[in-house]
Design a protein around this motif. Sequence first.
Motif, mmCIF file in Angstrom:
data_model
loop_
_atom_site.group_PDB
_atom_site.id
_atom_site.type_symbol
_atom_site.label_atom_id
_atom_site.label_comp_id
_atom_site.label_asym_id
_atom_site.label_seq_id
_atom_site.Cartn_x
_atom_site.Cartn_y
_atom_site.Cartn_z
ATOM 1 N N GLY A 96 6.468 -45.954 65.384
ATOM 2 C CA GLY A 96 7.800 -46.942 65.417
ATOM 3 C C GLY A 96 7.462 -47.873 64.252
ATOM 4 N N ALA A 97 6.366 -48.151 63.940
ATOM 5 C CA ALA A 97 5.839 -48.970 62.926
ATOM 6 C C ALA A 97 6.313 -48.490 61.512
ATOM 7 N N LEU A 98 6.375 -47.227 61.344
ATOM 8 C CA LEU A 98 6.772 -46.680 60.167
ATOM 9 C C LEU A 98 8.437 -46.993 59.901
ATOM 10 N N ASP A 99 8.806 -46.946 61.044
ATOM 11 C CA ASP A 99 10.424 -47.432 61.075
ATOM 12 C C ASP A 99 10.706 -48.912 60.586
ATOM 13 N N GLU A 100 9.923 -49.644 61.077
ATOM 14 C CA GLU A 100 9.869 -50.985 60.728
ATOM 15 C C GLU A 100 9.592 -51.386 59.159
ATOM 16 N N LEU A 101 8.430 -50.475 58.794
ATOM 17 C CA LEU A 101 8.211 -50.691 57.224
ATOM 18 C C LEU A 101 9.222 -50.110 56.306
ATOM 19 N N VAL A 102 9.701 -48.997 56.793
ATOM 20 C CA VAL A 102 11.100 -48.598 55.965
ATOM 21 C C VAL A 102 12.359 -49.649 56.065
ATOM 22 N N ARG A 103 12.563 -50.142 57.173
ATOM 23 C CA ARG A 103 13.672 -51.152 57.114
ATOM 24 C C ARG A 103 13.257 -52.364 56.292
ATOM 25 N N LEU A 104 11.968 -52.676 56.411
ATOM 26 C CA LEU A 104 11.767 -53.856 55.483
ATOM 27 C C LEU A 104 11.538 -53.694 54.063
ATOM 28 N N MET A 105 10.954 -52.457 53.541
ATOM 29 C CA MET A 105 10.412 -52.504 52.313
ATOM 30 C C MET A 105 11.642 -51.542 51.340
ATOM 31 N N THR A 106 12.505 -50.971 52.072
ATOM 32 C CA THR A 106 13.567 -50.279 51.336
ATOM 33 C C THR A 106 14.401 -51.011 50.511
ATOM 34 N N PRO A 107 14.963 -52.366 50.794
ATOM 35 C CA PRO A 107 15.808 -52.944 49.954
ATOM 36 C C PRO A 107 15.005 -53.480 48.494
ATOM 37 N N VAL A 108 13.543 -53.727 49.002
ATOM 38 C CA VAL A 108 12.673 -54.058 47.691
ATOM 39 C C VAL A 108 12.421 -52.871 47.029
ATOM 40 N N LEU A 109 12.385 -51.744 47.217
ATOM 41 C CA LEU A 109 12.300 -50.508 46.583
ATOM 42 C C LEU A 109 13.454 -50.225 45.845
ATOM 43 N N TRP A 110 14.697 -50.372 46.621
ATOM 44 C CA TRP A 110 15.939 -50.202 45.983
ATOM 45 C C TRP A 110 16.180 -50.802 44.721
ATOM 46 N N HIS A 111 15.859 -52.215 44.667
ATOM 47 C CA HIS A 111 15.848 -53.148 43.621
ATOM 48 C C HIS A 111 15.053 -52.707 42.357
ATOM 49 N N THR A 112 13.712 -52.283 42.773
ATOM 50 C CA THR A 112 12.769 -51.781 41.786
ATOM 51 C C THR A 112 13.307 -50.715 40.861
ATOM 52 N N VAL A 113 13.940 -49.867 41.887
ATOM 53 C CA VAL A 113 14.239 -48.253 41.180
ATOM 54 C C VAL A 113 15.673 -48.541 40.280
ATOM 55 N N ARG A 114 16.456 -49.311 41.007
ATOM 56 C CA ARG A 114 17.627 -49.689 40.138
ATOM 57 C C ARG A 114 17.683 -50.515 39.112
ATOM 58 N N ALA A 115 16.515 -51.249 38.902
ATOM 59 C CA ALA A 115 16.445 -52.072 37.541
ATOM 60 C C ALA A 115 16.070 -51.236 36.471
ATOM 61 N N TYR A 116 15.653 -49.783 36.609
ATOM 62 C CA TYR A 116 15.454 -48.604 35.659
ATOM 63 C C TYR A 116 16.739 -48.123 35.329
ATOM 64 N N GLY A 117 17.882 -48.673 35.709
ATOM 65 C CA GLY A 117 19.221 -47.978 35.285
ATOM 66 C C GLY A 117 19.477 -46.881 35.863
ATOM 67 N N LEU A 118 18.983 -46.471 36.999
ATOM 68 C CA LEU A 118 19.172 -45.164 37.763
ATOM 69 C C LEU A 118 20.661 -45.349 38.331
ATOM 70 N N THR A 119 21.243 -44.030 38.496
ATOM 71 C CA THR A 119 22.594 -44.046 39.209
ATOM 72 C C THR A 119 22.259 -44.311 40.615
ATOM 73 N N GLN A 120 23.240 -44.723 41.349
ATOM 74 C CA GLN A 120 23.180 -44.484 42.842
ATOM 75 C C GLN A 120 22.199 -43.346 43.546
ATOM 76 N N ALA A 121 22.642 -42.099 43.111
ATOM 77 C CA ALA A 121 21.994 -40.910 43.694
ATOM 78 C C ALA A 121 20.730 -40.740 43.212
ATOM 79 N N ALA A 122 20.387 -41.133 41.868
ATOM 80 C CA ALA A 122 19.026 -41.052 41.380
ATOM 81 C C ALA A 122 18.188 -42.027 42.139
ATOM 82 N N ALA A 123 18.732 -43.100 42.374
ATOM 83 C CA ALA A 123 17.671 -44.434 43.065
ATOM 84 C C ALA A 123 17.476 -43.879 44.570
#
Length: 199
Positions: free
Chosen positions: A34-61
């Motif tokens: 279950g700790a992996l679930d928490e890690l995913v919920r915690l870090m996904t927004p951070v990772l999302w902003h990081t990859v979107r900053a490279y100009g990727l489309t929603q699907a590619a991000a």
Amino acid sequence: MAASDVAGRSDAAETSVWVRAAACFERWRGGEAGALDELVRLMTPVLWHTVRAYGLTQAAAEDAVQNTWLALVRNGHQVAEPAAIGGWLLTTARRTAWRTKSGDGKATAVEDAQLAAGLPPTAAAETSALEQLSGSALWEHVRSLDDRCQRLLRIVAFDDRPDYAGLAQNLGMPIGSIGPTRRRCLDKLRSSLEKGGQL
């Protein structure tokens, strides 16, 4: 509210994310699924902003974030210190996004059954990120800035060691211009927050 109070809260929140991520990762490595679930919920927004900053489309991000989590499931044993997990995830996400943006890397198709053992079913990364940030006045003000400032501030906000060479190439500007541009963007953001009564 004083600017120092806002900065102090921001520092505390940022520290909290990294400390909580390290704790989740350590628990997951210790056998608590279950700790992996928490890690995913915690870090996904951070990772999302990081990859979107490279100009990727929603699907590619979404693919880049998913491939980052897949890389963790496959190679998490290589992370020696739990405190390093935040940096490891950001570096993996940046490299994945850069390869995708450059056309050098192709997304790896993964069967749902392969991920099911390590990752819980969750909402799309963008949906998750928007839900967490929807009530934030700060991000409303960031979205009012020009595209270059938005992309630059996303990286500044979520990546403590940005890849300046890749960022400069992605934004089409010299490396030496990143610092002054970041300062101007932060000044614009501060001005917008002051006009909106947020500071």
